[in-house]
Design a protein around this motif. Sequence first.
Motif, PDB file in Angstrom:
ATOM      1  N   ARG A   1       0.833  -1.205   0.000  1.00  0.00           N
ATOM      2  CA  ARG A   1       0.000   0.000   0.000  1.00  0.00           C
ATOM      3  C   ARG A   1       0.866   1.253   0.000  1.00  0.00           C
ATOM      4  NH1 ARG A   1      -5.211  -0.951   1.266  1.00  0.00           N
ATOM      5  NH2 ARG A   1      -5.734  -3.035   2.011  1.00  0.00           N
ATOM      6  N   GLU A   2       1.911   1.233   0.802  1.00  0.00           N
ATOM      7  CA  GLU A   2       2.799   2.401   0.850  1.00  0.00           C
ATOM      8  C   GLU A   2       3.371   2.680  -0.536  1.00  0.00           C
ATOM      9  OE1 GLU A   2       4.326   1.727   5.470  1.00  0.00           O
ATOM     10  OE2 GLU A   2       5.762   1.649   3.820  1.00  0.00           O
TER      11      GLU A   2
ATOM     12  N   GLY B   1      -6.119   9.230  18.885  1.00  0.00           N
ATOM     13  CA  GLY B   1      -4.829   9.379  18.208  1.00  0.00           C
ATOM     14  C   GLY B   1      -4.946   9.068  16.723  1.00  0.00           C
ATOM     15  N   LEU B   2      -5.708   8.029  16.426  1.00  0.00           N
ATOM     16  CA  LEU B   2      -5.907   7.609  15.034  1.00  0.00           C
ATOM     17  C   LEU B   2      -6.531   8.723  14.206  1.00  0.00           C
ATOM     18  CD1 LEU B   2      -6.394   4.819  13.123  1.00  0.00           C
ATOM     19  CD2 LEU B   2      -8.729   5.412  13.678  1.00  0.00           C
ATOM     20  N   LEU B   3      -7.589   9.327  14.733  1.00  0.00           N
ATOM     21  CA  LEU B   3      -8.288  10.357  13.961  1.00  0.00           C
ATOM     22  C   LEU B   3      -7.427  11.606  13.828  1.00  0.00           C
ATOM     23  CD1 LEU B   3     -11.894   9.774  15.314  1.00  0.00           C
ATOM     24  CD2 LEU B   3     -11.109   9.470  12.963  1.00  0.00           C
ATOM     25  N   GLN B   4      -6.719  11.918  14.897  1.00  0.00           N
ATOM     26  CA  GLN B   4      -5.846  13.087  14.842  1.00  0.00           C
ATOM     27  C   GLN B   4      -4.742  12.887  13.796  1.00  0.00           C
ATOM     28  OE1 GLN B   4      -3.940  14.126  18.621  1.00  0.00           O
ATOM     29  NE2 GLN B   4      -4.824  16.160  18.327  1.00  0.00           N
ATOM     30  N   TYR B   5      -4.193  11.669  13.787  1.00  0.00           N
ATOM     31  CA  TYR B   5      -3.090  11.349  12.869  1.00  0.00           C
ATOM     32  C   TYR B   5      -3.547  11.376  11.426  1.00  0.00           C
ATOM     33  CZ  TYR B   5       0.819   8.640  10.910  1.00  0.00           C
ATOM     34  OH  TYR B   5       1.894   8.219  10.176  1.00  0.00           O
ATOM     35  N   SER B   6      -4.764  10.870  11.184  1.00  0.00           N
ATOM     36  CA  SER B   6      -5.189  10.663   9.799  1.00  0.00           C
ATOM     37  C   SER B   6      -6.073  11.788   9.282  1.00  0.00           C
ATOM     38  CB  SER B   6      -5.921   9.318   9.677  1.00  0.00           C
ATOM     39  OG  SER B   6      -6.963   9.226  10.612  1.00  0.00           O
ATOM     40  N   TRP B   7      -6.374  12.755  10.132  1.00  0.00           N
ATOM     41  CA  TRP B   7      -7.288  13.831   9.734  1.00  0.00           C
ATOM     42  C   TRP B   7      -6.748  14.580   8.515  1.00  0.00           C
ATOM     43  CZ3 TRP B   7     -11.989  13.692  11.301  1.00  0.00           C
ATOM     44  CH2 TRP B   7     -12.830  14.788  11.106  1.00  0.00           C
ATOM     45  N   PRO B   8      -7.596  14.804   7.496  1.00  0.00           N
ATOM     46  CA  PRO B   8      -7.103  15.485   6.286  1.00  0.00           C
ATOM     47  C   PRO B   8      -6.584  16.878   6.608  1.00  0.00           C
ATOM     48  CG  PRO B   8      -9.288  14.540   5.918  1.00  0.00           C
ATOM     49  CD  PRO B   8      -9.004  14.414   7.376  1.00  0.00           C
TER      50      PRO B   8
ATOM     51  N   ARG C   1      -6.707   8.470   1.008  1.00  0.00           N
ATOM     52  CA  ARG C   1      -5.605   8.989   1.831  1.00  0.00           C
ATOM     53  C   ARG C   1      -5.900   8.795   3.322  1.00  0.00           C
ATOM     54  NH1 ARG C   1      -5.775  13.290  -1.666  1.00  0.00           N
ATOM     55  NH2 ARG C   1      -6.949  14.502  -0.128  1.00  0.00           N
ATOM     56  N   LEU C   2      -7.157   9.028   3.700  1.00  0.00           N
ATOM     57  CA  LEU C   2      -7.546   8.870   5.098  1.00  0.00           C
ATOM     58  C   LEU C   2      -7.292   7.436   5.562  1.00  0.00           C
ATOM     59  CD1 LEU C   2      -9.275  10.422   7.435  1.00  0.00           C
ATOM     60  CD2 LEU C   2     -11.103   8.915   6.666  1.00  0.00           C
ATOM     61  N   VAL C   3      -7.734   6.502   4.737  1.00  0.00           N
ATOM     62  CA  VAL C   3      -7.580   5.093   5.085  1.00  0.00           C
ATOM     63  C   VAL C   3      -6.098   4.726   5.169  1.00  0.00           C
ATOM     64  CG1 VAL C   3      -7.898   2.782   4.140  1.00  0.00           C
ATOM     65  CG2 VAL C   3      -9.834   4.345   4.264  1.00  0.00           C
ATOM     66  N   MET C   4      -5.311   5.270   4.253  1.00  0.00           N
ATOM     67  CA  MET C   4      -3.881   4.989   4.257  1.00  0.00           C
ATOM     68  C   MET C   4      -3.243   5.477   5.556  1.00  0.00           C
ATOM     69  SD  MET C   4      -1.593   3.547   2.456  1.00  0.00           S
ATOM     70  CE  MET C   4       0.114   3.313   2.918  1.00  0.00           C
ATOM     71  N   LYS C   5      -3.613   6.684   5.977  1.00  0.00           N
ATOM     72  CA  LYS C   5      -3.056   7.216   7.211  1.00  0.00           C
ATOM     73  C   LYS C   5      -3.512   6.382   8.416  1.00  0.00           C
ATOM     74  CE  LYS C   5      -1.353  11.092   7.522  1.00  0.00           C
ATOM     75  NZ  LYS C   5       0.089  11.424   7.675  1.00  0.00           N
ATOM     76  N   MET C   6      -4.759   5.949   8.389  1.00  0.00           N
ATOM     77  CA  MET C   6      -5.242   5.095   9.485  1.00  0.00           C
ATOM     78  C   MET C   6      -4.413   3.816   9.589  1.00  0.00           C
ATOM     79  SD  MET C   6      -9.366   5.311   9.021  1.00  0.00           S
ATOM     80  CE  MET C   6     -10.331   6.590   9.847  1.00  0.00           C
ATOM     81  N   ARG C   7      -4.138   3.250   8.429  1.00  0.00           N
ATOM     82  CA  ARG C   7      -3.323   2.027   8.428  1.00  0.00           C
ATOM     83  C   ARG C   7      -1.920   2.301   8.951  1.00  0.00           C
ATOM     84  NH1 ARG C   7      -5.527  -1.997   5.452  1.00  0.00           N
ATOM     85  NH2 ARG C   7      -7.274  -1.423   4.113  1.00  0.00           N
ATOM     86  N   GLU C   8      -1.352   3.405   8.518  1.00  0.00           N
ATOM     87  CA  GLU C   8      -0.005   3.739   8.983  1.00  0.00           C
ATOM     88  C   GLU C   8       0.005   3.863  10.509  1.00  0.00           C
ATOM     89  OE1 GLU C   8       1.335   6.318   5.025  1.00  0.00           O
ATOM     90  OE2 GLU C   8       1.202   7.322   6.964  1.00  0.00           O
ATOM     91  N   TYR C   9      -1.025   4.544  11.023  1.00  0.00           N
ATOM     92  CA  TYR C   9      -1.091   4.743  12.472  1.00  0.00           C
ATOM     93  C   TYR C   9      -1.203   3.403  13.198  1.00  0.00           C
ATOM     94  CZ  TYR C   9      -2.756   6.504  16.967  1.00  0.00           C
ATOM     95  OH  TYR C   9      -2.901   6.784  18.304  1.00  0.00           O
ATOM     96  N   LEU C  10      -2.084   2.559  12.703  1.00  0.00           N
ATOM     97  CA  LEU C  10      -2.319   1.286  13.395  1.00  0.00           C
ATOM     98  C   LEU C  10      -1.136   0.331  13.233  1.00  0.00           C
ATOM     99  CD1 LEU C  10      -6.099   0.875  12.530  1.00  0.00           C
ATOM    100  CD2 LEU C  10      -5.136   1.299  14.803  1.00  0.00           C
ATOM    101  N   CYS C  11      -0.674   0.169  11.993  1.00  0.00           N
ATOM    102  CA  CYS C  11       0.420  -0.783  11.735  1.00  0.00           C
ATOM    103  C   CYS C  11       1.750  -0.248  12.224  1.00  0.00           C
ATOM    104  CB  CYS C  11       0.576  -1.051  10.240  1.00  0.00           C
ATOM    105  SG  CYS C  11      -0.616  -2.181   9.580  1.00  0.00           S
TER     106      CYS C  11
ATOM    107  N   PHE D   1      -1.371   5.970  -6.301  1.00  0.00           N
ATOM    108  CA  PHE D   1      -2.567   5.177  -6.570  1.00  0.00           C
ATOM    109  C   PHE D   1      -3.665   5.509  -5.555  1.00  0.00           C
ATOM    110  CE2 PHE D   1       0.215   3.010  -9.310  1.00  0.00           C
ATOM    111  CZ  PHE D   1      -0.548   2.259 -10.183  1.00  0.00           C
ATOM    112  N   VAL D   2      -4.905   5.297  -5.975  1.00  0.00           N
ATOM    113  CA  VAL D   2      -6.053   5.563  -5.116  1.00  0.00           C
ATOM    114  C   VAL D   2      -6.694   4.225  -4.746  1.00  0.00           C
ATOM    115  CG1 VAL D   2      -8.202   6.861  -4.890  1.00  0.00           C
ATOM    116  CG2 VAL D   2      -6.396   7.693  -6.406  1.00  0.00           C
ATOM    117  N   ASP D   3      -6.863   4.020  -3.456  1.00  0.00           N
ATOM    118  CA  ASP D   3      -7.474   2.797  -2.935  1.00  0.00           C
ATOM    119  C   ASP D   3      -8.988   2.962  -3.023  1.00  0.00           C
ATOM    120  OD1 ASP D   3      -8.239   0.592  -1.475  1.00  0.00           O
ATOM    121  OD2 ASP D   3      -7.199   1.167   0.367  1.00  0.00           O
ATOM    122  N   VAL D   4      -9.618   2.224  -3.916  1.00  0.00           N
ATOM    123  CA  VAL D   4     -11.075   2.356  -4.087  1.00  0.00           C
ATOM    124  C   VAL D   4     -11.725   1.006  -3.828  1.00  0.00           C
ATOM    125  CG1 VAL D   4     -12.950   2.982  -5.655  1.00  0.00           C
ATOM    126  CG2 VAL D   4     -10.739   4.126  -5.852  1.00  0.00           C
TER     127      VAL D   4
END
Lengths: 661, 661
Positions: free
Chosen positions: A213-214, B314-321, B207-217, A222-225
């Motif tokens: 994903r990174e 923390g997750l929402l703060q990290y991934s907030w657009p 992008r939001l989902v990507m940041k959420m994943r980064e935060y969690l993983c 790329f856009v995750d859809v």
Amino acid sequence: MANKRVPLWLLLRAARCVCRYPRHTLIPVTVRHVYASQSIFPLVPASSRLFFSTNTSGQGSLCIRTHTCGELGSGHVGQEVTLCGWVQYLRQNLFVILRDFSGLVQVLIPQDESERELKDAFSGLSVESVIKVKGRVRLRPDGQRNMNMSTGEIEVRAESLEVLNTCRKLPFEIKDFVKKSEALRMQYRYLDLRSSQMQYNLRLRSRLVMKMREYLCNVHGFVDVETPTLFKRTPGGAKEFVVPSGEPGMFYSLPQSPQQFKQLLMVAGLDRYFQLARCYRDEGSKPDRQPEFTQLDVEMSFVDAAGIMALIEGLLQYSWPEDKGTISTPFPCSTYEEAMKDYGVDKPDTRFGMKLVDVSEMFQRTQIEFIRDAIVRPGGCVQAICVPDGAKHLKGKDMEFLKQTAKTQFNQEVDCMLVRAEGSIKSPLGRLIADTTRLQLLLKTSAKAGDLLLIAAGAQERVRPLLGKLRLQCAELLEARGVPVRDPSVFHFLWVVDFPLFLPKEDEPERLESAHHPFTAPLPEDAHLLYSQPHKVRGQHYDLVLNGCEIGGGSIRVHNAAQQLYVLENILKEDPSVLSHLLEALDSGAPPHGGIALGLDRLVSIIVGASSIRDVIAFPKSFRGHDLMSHAPDLVPEEELRSYHISVLWPSVKNGQDNKP
Amino acid sequence: MANKRVPLWLLLRAARCVCRYPRHTLIPVTVRHVYASQSIFPLVPASSRLFFSTNTSGQGSLCIRTHTCGELGSGHVGQEVTLCGWVQYLRQNLFVILRDFSGLVQVLIPQDESERELKDAFSGLSVESVIKVKGRVRLRPDGQRNMNMSTGEIEVRAESLEVLNTCRKLPFEIKDFVKKSEALRMQYRYLDLRSSQMQYNLRLRSRLVMKMREYLCNVHGFVDVETPTLFKRTPGGAKEFVVPSGEPGMFYSLPQSPQQFKQLLMVAGLDRYFQLARCYRDEGSKPDRQPEFTQLDVEMSFVDAAGIMALIEGLLQYSWPEDKGTISTPFPCSTYEEAMKDYGVDKPDTRFGMKLVDVSEMFQRTQIEFIRDAIVRPGGCVQAICVPDGAKHLKGKDMEFLKQTAKTQFNQEVDCMLVRAEGSIKSPLGRLIADTTRLQLLLKTSAKAGDLLLIAAGAQERVRPLLGKLRLQCAELLEARGVPVRDPSVFHFLWVVDFPLFLPKEDEPERLESAHHPFTAPLPEDAHLLYSQPHKVRGQHYDLVLNGCEIGGGSIRVHNAAQQLYVLENILKEDPSVLSHLLEALDSGAPPHGGIALGLDRLVSIIVGASSIRDVIAFPKSFRGHDLMSHAPDLVPEEELRSYHISVLWPSVKNGQDNKP
């Protein structure tokens, strides 16, 4: 609302900084000393919002532990730690080996009379119970260090114990060396997943996906859809699961892949799409198949095959697990024709040689009737593979096995020739082969004393797959005899390209079907053949093969509506109205585009060296598609089915035909 | 295989560096000048593996373009660029406005006679055709710069044009200001998605989902685990889609959430799990519901509610657009009781006031019969909300609308009192209210001249939701009249905790059902009440509310098998055998654990300010659950259903009952 000239929302915004509700105070917590409390509620009240740990990130964060078991080492000596985990085992009432996902650590049980209560609490523990231990890290005494254990230099001298949960007698022990049946593993999957191998597999899979994903999002934009899984059935292809809707006779289908959606996203101008997509195929389970599986699904606009191939090479290189070495790119590339010629298969295992050799020429004037018969026919040939040391290591029953495969799976004969020290050949046909022929044969196949030659004659399209299959069987047989053929730690990637776009239908050879799917574009230089000799057209398709397994495939797609319609209607003779939305979309400004899908389950299973994709899926189905833990699928009451306007056709006992009960 | 003493695989490994197949040469490409070629195959042969672009990362990478349209600016002046995109419009045969996902750019069509052919090619372009343009970037002449356009300082003087695809006449124009019906948007979703708003929504979501994943993983060591969607039906809860299997009468179900699997993963020692999980609920579509939806699903071991809440903050703060400002943590927290008392609802919109005020006391000796009747009953009360400026802005029909809501949805009366300048009250009840009562009322509700008071009397559990509903309706009515009440650009998060664990069943009030689900643990201090007064037990449940929408919910789970069995069997009176695998798992060393699920579709729709989750889903279903583009669900032939051992119950025309046709 005091000052009416200020808008209400502005006043409210100003008030935003002040918490509406009094925030629960964050106070440090004194870990309670609870000896074997067996408390149902070992945790402090949730609503009081306490923080046990000062860690704010990492695997110890936000938790009632301060450290994980596996992270402790000599650097922690002297520290007070709180650990949570499972009792791996008790040793002589002196030690508890504590386990969490990160590893094992030795906990020393105090033996002082003053700490009798604590010692007794430890002695009462059953294996696999869940405990919280507070204690101090210290170096193990000299002579007691265990260098086979990552935490083997230290131990934790317990100061308190809290039993978070007890454990019943389990159906099997959580030890890596304990063998258990597949059925038992599936029934108690939540125990099976405690094994270090399964933990490793699932964690590697998660990390791999994260890196993918990174690479796609962060490196290449790329856009995750997400695309729907309640879709419409697509004719042809694998059998699809149907899902009854609330309307009589109307069903959704669970898609085999997001193929249509990803193409529509390109028409929508999304430019670069990817998804870790759940796909469905109703064909029962096989070692490398499951009714539901996951693919990394990618599509790009304004790209050619080279671009997609370079993307995937970069992706795999970027995300490759560190402990599995590195992979070098670009990957080698073979045409379909080359792969079939050399390996008899379109997904060759290139970790070893034993390539197919055409020896037709030296048999042109052979006495051997069945060979002569074979080569005089159009497309007839004689081919051989040389199995190094085959004569030395393979037994009579191995040869029998190979011949059996040829007979049952290909309805073909195969001749096994043992090459002797002096260059002579031991074979039923041996005496029928002229000396010059024999020498030519040995030269052409590079066969040496101790090797085994496998020879087959017949139509090329049958001989190649036969020898391709025997080649793999020989590798397995040699390995079973202890002869290393394929290094399990190497990864041989291979692109296969220039596939035929259409193949004769198996049951109606005069009709054509898509070799992959009807959306694959032809090679530009072959496109004119679409209208005259479609069977000769090669497609812009590429397969990615890893160690002899197809782990991905994709293509540049048809982006011209007229061409797509021609393929569907005139070549495949399919009703194009089913795909009218796609045809309309292509006619609405569709960019040139292409993509690929990688089978994630299979890729991960090859990386970790698992024999089945079941070992890289948390909750797989059995071969019959059952969840042996929860017993899915299950009976559904008739009245519930009624709301979906369906009823069960129970097989009648009398004639085996479907019937209402 | 020459040196027989070296194992075969080692020899092969040594040979690994040498490509098996000759690598296709990578040569630079001269972009062909093709004027309006309309070529079906504008791309070079895939198998030749050419690279058009030297970019190796970013959104121009791996592509036949060198830049995206929107990235060009004065920094590119003088550069030769290749762009791909859609013809947004042609202006006076002088300019083409070219669009790709990144934005618009002006292409200058050469007017020289020597480039007549190129000019003609441009003139022939239809809107939304897909082209490739090569040209040089230059500054626009003075006076022609467009500061409303991100690329408005420059233009690209075309040197060549290639038409990659033409476009038919479309059902609507791809312009943001063009209004189209929801049905048309859904039918031609691939066109609708070309709008800049939909592109923005889908990209923000990714992008939001990507940041959420980064935060969690990456920050907290969570493991991304996929769980099955072909599962077993779970009794109770929402209606589940069923999927017939190959065995007669046996059905899978599509799960509403991975609840059981995530708990089993904790029993499996996985420690920290997350998944962007596809979930299914068969209840038709509503503005914020879909038959399939996505939730961010999280579960952790050895954690308390505070830990989960801190994680999500923390997750929402990290991934907030970035373009949506920042959010501050910790979020305010309210108990269920406080929320109901102040807002009449368990998901209060805290962006504005108008809180519920209990005014029972001042009506203790009222003359008004229906109010007196209400408050003498146990649990009876009189409550009010004050709508600032309500009397000034709301019309008679607005009041009627509010009364209508009270009547039809709550079977309750509500009194609308207009507060006059002199402090008098205009209301049917006005003359029945004593002066002291009136003054007390104004004081208690802080009502001032021009405000509107809404008063309701009755049982507290009915009056609160009624006024909670009217509060929201008043906000909408005021906003419709142009009075700002809620700032659409602010985000008010709120935790709601201490929910009741069980509620009386709607149809059988003497029986209890789970307020959320049967796996929620009781608050430790209430746990003893399980066995005596279960209706008084509060759960360790937490809901996350954003701007008055529930965007997530979770709990600390029961991890004790005996307690879980007691809840299922004795309180909920359910058959525990359906969950026997979970009960067994809890008895096998289950760690204390808890988790949460965030509704991703809803969260994203609030962030982007969409009125429906359909605007943040690429291919949503219609209100009736239809895919208007592909026409799913669809009829499935009887013979295909036979392999699933089901048949359709067609509704009979005669009596409306299901029947075979």
